[in-house]
Scaffold this motif. Sequence first.
Motif, PDB file in Angstrom:
ATOM      1  N   THR A   1     -20.465  20.554  45.701  1.00 12.16           N
ATOM      2  CA  THR A   1     -21.389  21.663  45.458  1.00 12.16           C
ATOM      3  C   THR A   1     -21.590  21.885  43.965  1.00 12.16           C
ATOM      4  O   THR A   1     -22.683  22.225  43.536  1.00 12.16           O
ATOM      5  CB  THR A   1     -20.890  22.960  46.114  1.00 12.16           C
ATOM      6  N   ASP A   2     -20.539  21.702  43.176  1.00  7.68           N
ATOM      7  CA  ASP A   2     -20.665  21.856  41.727  1.00  7.68           C
ATOM      8  C   ASP A   2     -21.590  20.786  41.155  1.00  7.68           C
ATOM      9  O   ASP A   2     -22.420  21.065  40.301  1.00  7.68           O
ATOM     10  CB  ASP A   2     -19.299  21.764  41.044  1.00  7.68           C
ATOM     11  N   LEU A   3     -21.443  19.580  41.629  1.00  5.81           N
ATOM     12  CA  LEU A   3     -22.276  18.485  41.158  1.00  5.81           C
ATOM     13  C   LEU A   3     -23.730  18.695  41.598  1.00  5.81           C
ATOM     14  O   LEU A   3     -24.660  18.479  40.819  1.00  5.81           O
ATOM     15  CB  LEU A   3     -21.744  17.146  41.669  1.00  5.81           C
ATOM     16  N   SER A   4     -23.917  19.148  42.819  1.00  2.25           N
ATOM     17  CA  SER A   4     -25.272  19.424  43.312  1.00  2.25           C
ATOM     18  C   SER A   4     -25.935  20.527  42.497  1.00  2.25           C
ATOM     19  O   SER A   4     -27.101  20.432  42.119  1.00  2.25           O
ATOM     20  CB  SER A   4     -25.241  19.828  44.782  1.00  2.25           C
ATOM     21  N   ARG A   5     -25.195  21.593  42.223  1.00  2.00           N
ATOM     22  CA  ARG A   5     -25.720  22.698  41.431  1.00  2.00           C
ATOM     23  C   ARG A   5     -26.105  22.207  40.039  1.00  2.00           C
ATOM     24  O   ARG A   5     -27.165  22.547  39.519  1.00  2.00           O
ATOM     25  CB  ARG A   5     -24.685  23.823  41.309  1.00  2.00           C
ATOM     26  N   ALA A   6     -25.257  21.392  39.456  1.00  2.00           N
ATOM     27  CA  ALA A   6     -25.529  20.877  38.120  1.00  2.00           C
ATOM     28  C   ALA A   6     -26.773  19.986  38.109  1.00  2.00           C
ATOM     29  O   ALA A   6     -27.583  20.055  37.180  1.00  2.00           O
ATOM     30  CB  ALA A   6     -24.319  20.108  37.595  1.00  2.00           C
ATOM     31  N   MET A   7     -26.941  19.182  39.136  1.00  2.00           N
ATOM     32  CA  MET A   7     -28.118  18.314  39.208  1.00  2.00           C
ATOM     33  C   MET A   7     -29.396  19.131  39.356  1.00  2.00           C
ATOM     34  O   MET A   7     -30.419  18.827  38.742  1.00  2.00           O
ATOM     35  CB  MET A   7     -27.978  17.321  40.368  1.00  2.00           C
ATOM     36  N   VAL A   8     -29.347  20.180  40.180  1.00  2.00           N
ATOM     37  CA  VAL A   8     -30.514  21.055  40.342  1.00  2.00           C
ATOM     38  C   VAL A   8     -30.826  21.755  39.025  1.00  2.00           C
ATOM     39  O   VAL A   8     -31.987  21.844  38.609  1.00  2.00           O
ATOM     40  CB  VAL A   8     -30.270  22.082  41.476  1.00  2.00           C
ATOM     41  N   GLU A   9     -29.807  22.237  38.362  1.00  2.00           N
ATOM     42  CA  GLU A   9     -30.004  22.918  37.081  1.00  2.00           C
ATOM     43  C   GLU A   9     -30.571  21.961  36.030  1.00  2.00           C
ATOM     44  O   GLU A   9     -31.439  22.339  35.237  1.00  2.00           O
ATOM     45  CB  GLU A   9     -28.670  23.507  36.607  1.00  2.00           C
ATOM     46  N   LEU A  10     -30.118  20.726  36.051  1.00  2.00           N
ATOM     47  CA  LEU A  10     -30.645  19.723  35.126  1.00  2.00           C
ATOM     48  C   LEU A  10     -32.136  19.516  35.365  1.00  2.00           C
ATOM     49  O   LEU A  10     -32.931  19.473  34.416  1.00  2.00           O
ATOM     50  CB  LEU A  10     -29.887  18.406  35.282  1.00  2.00           C
ATOM     51  N   GLN A  11     -32.539  19.441  36.617  1.00  2.39           N
ATOM     52  CA  GLN A  11     -33.952  19.274  36.946  1.00  2.39           C
ATOM     53  C   GLN A  11     -34.766  20.497  36.539  1.00  2.39           C
ATOM     54  O   GLN A  11     -35.895  20.375  36.065  1.00  2.39           O
ATOM     55  CB  GLN A  11     -34.124  18.994  38.445  1.00  2.39           C
TER      56      GLN A  11
END
Length: 78
Positions: A40-50
């Motif tokens: 979930t942390d990695l997913s959140r970070a990827m969304v935030e990066l986008q």
Amino acid sequence: MGINSITGPALQGIQKGFQGMRRVASEIASTQQTTQAKPTDLSRAMVELQQHANQTKAQVKTLKTANELIGTLIDERV
């Protein structure tokens, strides 16, 4: 409304977008280093990066439009 009132915030937005992307990329890189990374942390970070990338792209389009406007105004005056 002057051209500086358009270009200033656009440049600031680009700078904030790059800062956000650097911060999130650093989080992603450090998450990859640990074996206990939460998906979930990695997913959140990827969304935030986008999100930061989209913000930066929008500000670049604003800056390009201001540049075209300046060109048009100069062409009209000459």
